[in-house]
Design an enzyme around this catalytic site. Structure first.
Site, PDB file in Angstrom:
ATOM      1  N   HIS A 105      46.563  50.449  27.401  1.00 19.99           N
ATOM      2  CA  HIS A 105      46.756  51.893  27.644  1.00 19.99           C
ATOM      3  C   HIS A 105      47.173  52.644  26.376  1.00 19.99           C
ATOM      4  O   HIS A 105      47.165  53.857  26.333  1.00 19.99           O
ATOM      5  CB  HIS A 105      47.743  52.142  28.800  1.00 19.99           C
ATOM      6  CG  HIS A 105      49.180  51.841  28.478  1.00 19.99           C
ATOM      7  ND1 HIS A 105      50.224  52.295  29.248  1.00 19.99           N
ATOM      8  CD2 HIS A 105      49.755  51.131  27.468  1.00 19.99           C
ATOM      9  CE1 HIS A 105      51.367  51.889  28.744  1.00 19.99           C
ATOM     10  NE2 HIS A 105      51.111  51.178  27.665  1.00 19.99           N
ATOM     11  N   GLU A 125      48.256  46.725  34.007  1.00 18.61           N
ATOM     12  CA  GLU A 125      48.255  48.134  33.606  1.00 18.61           C
ATOM     13  C   GLU A 125      48.300  49.034  34.837  1.00 18.61           C
ATOM     14  O   GLU A 125      47.956  48.611  35.937  1.00 18.61           O
ATOM     15  CB  GLU A 125      46.952  48.471  32.845  1.00 18.61           C
ATOM     16  CG  GLU A 125      46.834  47.881  31.457  1.00 18.61           C
ATOM     17  CD  GLU A 125      47.594  48.644  30.381  1.00 18.61           C
ATOM     18  OE1 GLU A 125      48.294  49.617  30.703  1.00 18.61           O
ATOM     19  OE2 GLU A 125      47.488  48.241  29.199  1.00 18.61           O
ATOM     20  N   GLU A 141      46.211  56.320  30.708  1.00 21.05           N
ATOM     21  CA  GLU A 141      46.193  55.496  31.915  1.00 21.05           C
ATOM     22  C   GLU A 141      44.825  55.691  32.545  1.00 21.05           C
ATOM     23  O   GLU A 141      44.273  56.797  32.503  1.00 21.05           O
ATOM     24  CB  GLU A 141      47.312  55.919  32.871  1.00 21.05           C
ATOM     25  CG  GLU A 141      48.713  55.850  32.267  1.00 21.05           C
ATOM     26  CD  GLU A 141      49.112  54.475  31.743  1.00 21.05           C
ATOM     27  OE1 GLU A 141      48.442  53.475  32.078  1.00 21.05           O
ATOM     28  OE2 GLU A 141      50.095  54.398  30.979  1.00 21.05           O
TER      29      GLU A 141
END
Ligand SMILES: C[S@@+](CC[C@H](N)C(=O)[O-])C[C@H]1O[C@@H](n2cnc3c(N)ncnc32)[C@H](O)[C@@H]1O
Length: 370
Positions: free
Chosen positions: A271, A300, A335
């Protein structure tokens, strides 16, 4: 376009939207002073060691006891404690004995324990890193990023990216490493509780961007069949790692080379990077594992992960906050949604992947080359 919609766009807000607007104006108050105040007061609690003092005392403390332990001004300490109690960070317990005036005691909560300097649950270093002047300064340049006029808000202020800045500033580097270790403790516990089975058959594991080894130390204990765990990170990071049996520390640049292993672990690393860089890192990971039975395990945030949203919408809110942090602190980091993850994995040559939720903001993505 229907008449009502055109009216709405041309002539202003409908009655119900005026109501909504009023509500929002009220909600806007949190942005006038907002999270900055909360962060500053919580940092003050960490700096003074409030939670540590109560823990060391072994039982709840009166204002007088706390002020004497911390050597603080009584009135100001009272005001700060009132704020923290109001936010549910400490608890105030009033004890009424028949023959004495009621006495207030400050007690720990789950949240206040996170402010302790040490211990498994401590998030103090993470808060200190986020509230450190280099990180805070970047947030002031977010608009330059949105305009597309800057490589990253952090670089606008500091002239180099987070990792180069850390390398040149050992104190900041140590703060980042400690902050990452806080996050790592939370994530590795969720991995061990939720999906240890994914390490079955894995004898060698490399944790890429594994910091000072917090995750690998816990994993090799939880999975005794892992005969070699490699923590791979930048040389100035691994040089500070605590040596541990069964763990090898390798310093290097993941864009150049990744040590070979049965599986590669990447926790909160991708990310930090844009899609092109992610694909380059993932291609290196694919080369490091066996084609037939190797895998890459990515931990993540998955924005809009339906399963998590159903459980707690707040998890998704935190994901969106982290996304803003990626915009402020990294060049093209972000993200990703499920589709965005599928895209980078496909481009890096992975033929299939699975996603599962764990008890953390992050999800676990297992990607297979064949
Ligand atoms: C956000 S941290 C994640 C740390 C760790 N995975 C954890 O959960 O605690 C990203 C890590 O990537 C490392 N890193 C950055 N650039 C790197 C590179 N080019 N090669 C190897 N590691 C790198 C940083 O030093 C940092 O430890």
């Amino acid at each position: 376009m229907e008449e009502t919609q055109r009216d709405h766009l041309t002539w202003g807000l409908l009655e119900e939207e005026r109501e909504e607007e009023k509500q929002k104006k009220f909600d806007m108050s949190k942005y006038y002073f907002g999270g900055d105040v909360e962060m500053a007061v919580v940092k003050c609690a960490i700096d003074l060691g409030m939670a540590d003092a109560i823990a060391n005392h072994g039982r709840p403390m009166t204002l007088l006891e706390l002020s004497s332990a911390l050597d603080c001004d009584l009135q100001n300490l009272h005001r700060v404690m009132r704020f923290l109690v109001n936010h549910g960070i400490f608890k105030e317990i009033i004890i009424r004995n028949e023959d004495t005036v009621p006495t207030a005691y400050y007690a720990q909560t789950h949240s206040s324990r996170r402010l302790m300097r040490t211990g498994e649950n401590s998030m103090a270093a993470f808060i200190l890193m986020q509230s450190s002047p280099p990180a805070k300064a970047a947030w002031h340049c977010l608009s330059a990023c949105v305009k597309g006029k800057a490589t990253s808000a952090f670089e606008v202020v500091h002239g180099e990216d987070v990792w180069k800045h850390a390398e040149a500033n050992p104190a900041q580097s140590q703060l980042i490493n400690e902050a990452m270790a806080c996050l790592a403790r939370v994530i590795v516990s969720a991995i061990i509780d939720g999906c240890l089975d994914m390490f079955e058959g894995v004898e060698t594991l490399v944790d890429v961007g594994g910091g000072t080894g917090t995750i690998m130390r816990r994993l090799v204990k939880a999975c005794p069949w892992i005969s070699k765990g490699i923590t791979f990170d930048l040389p100035h990071v691994v040089s500070l790692a605590e040596q541990c049996e069964g763990i090898e520390y390798v310093g290097g640049d993941m864009f150049e080379f990744i040590p070979k292993a049965d599986a590669v672990l990447l926790v909160a690393v991708l990310h930090d990077w844009g899609d092109d860089e992610c694909i380059r890192i993932l291609k290196k990971c694919r080369k490091a594992i066996p084609k037939d039975k190797g895998k890459v395990i990515i931990v993540e945030v998955v924005i809009g992960n339906k399963e998590q949203q159903k459980e707690d919408n707040k998890l998704n809110d935190v994901g969106l906050v982290l996304d803003m942090a990626m915009m402020a602190l990294t060049h093209k980091g972000k993200e990703r949604t499920l589709d965005e993850w599928a895209y980078v994995l496909r481009e890096a040559g992975f033929s299939r992947h699975t996603v599962r939720s764990i008890a953390a903001i992050q999800s676990v993505i297992e990607a297979f080359p064949a």
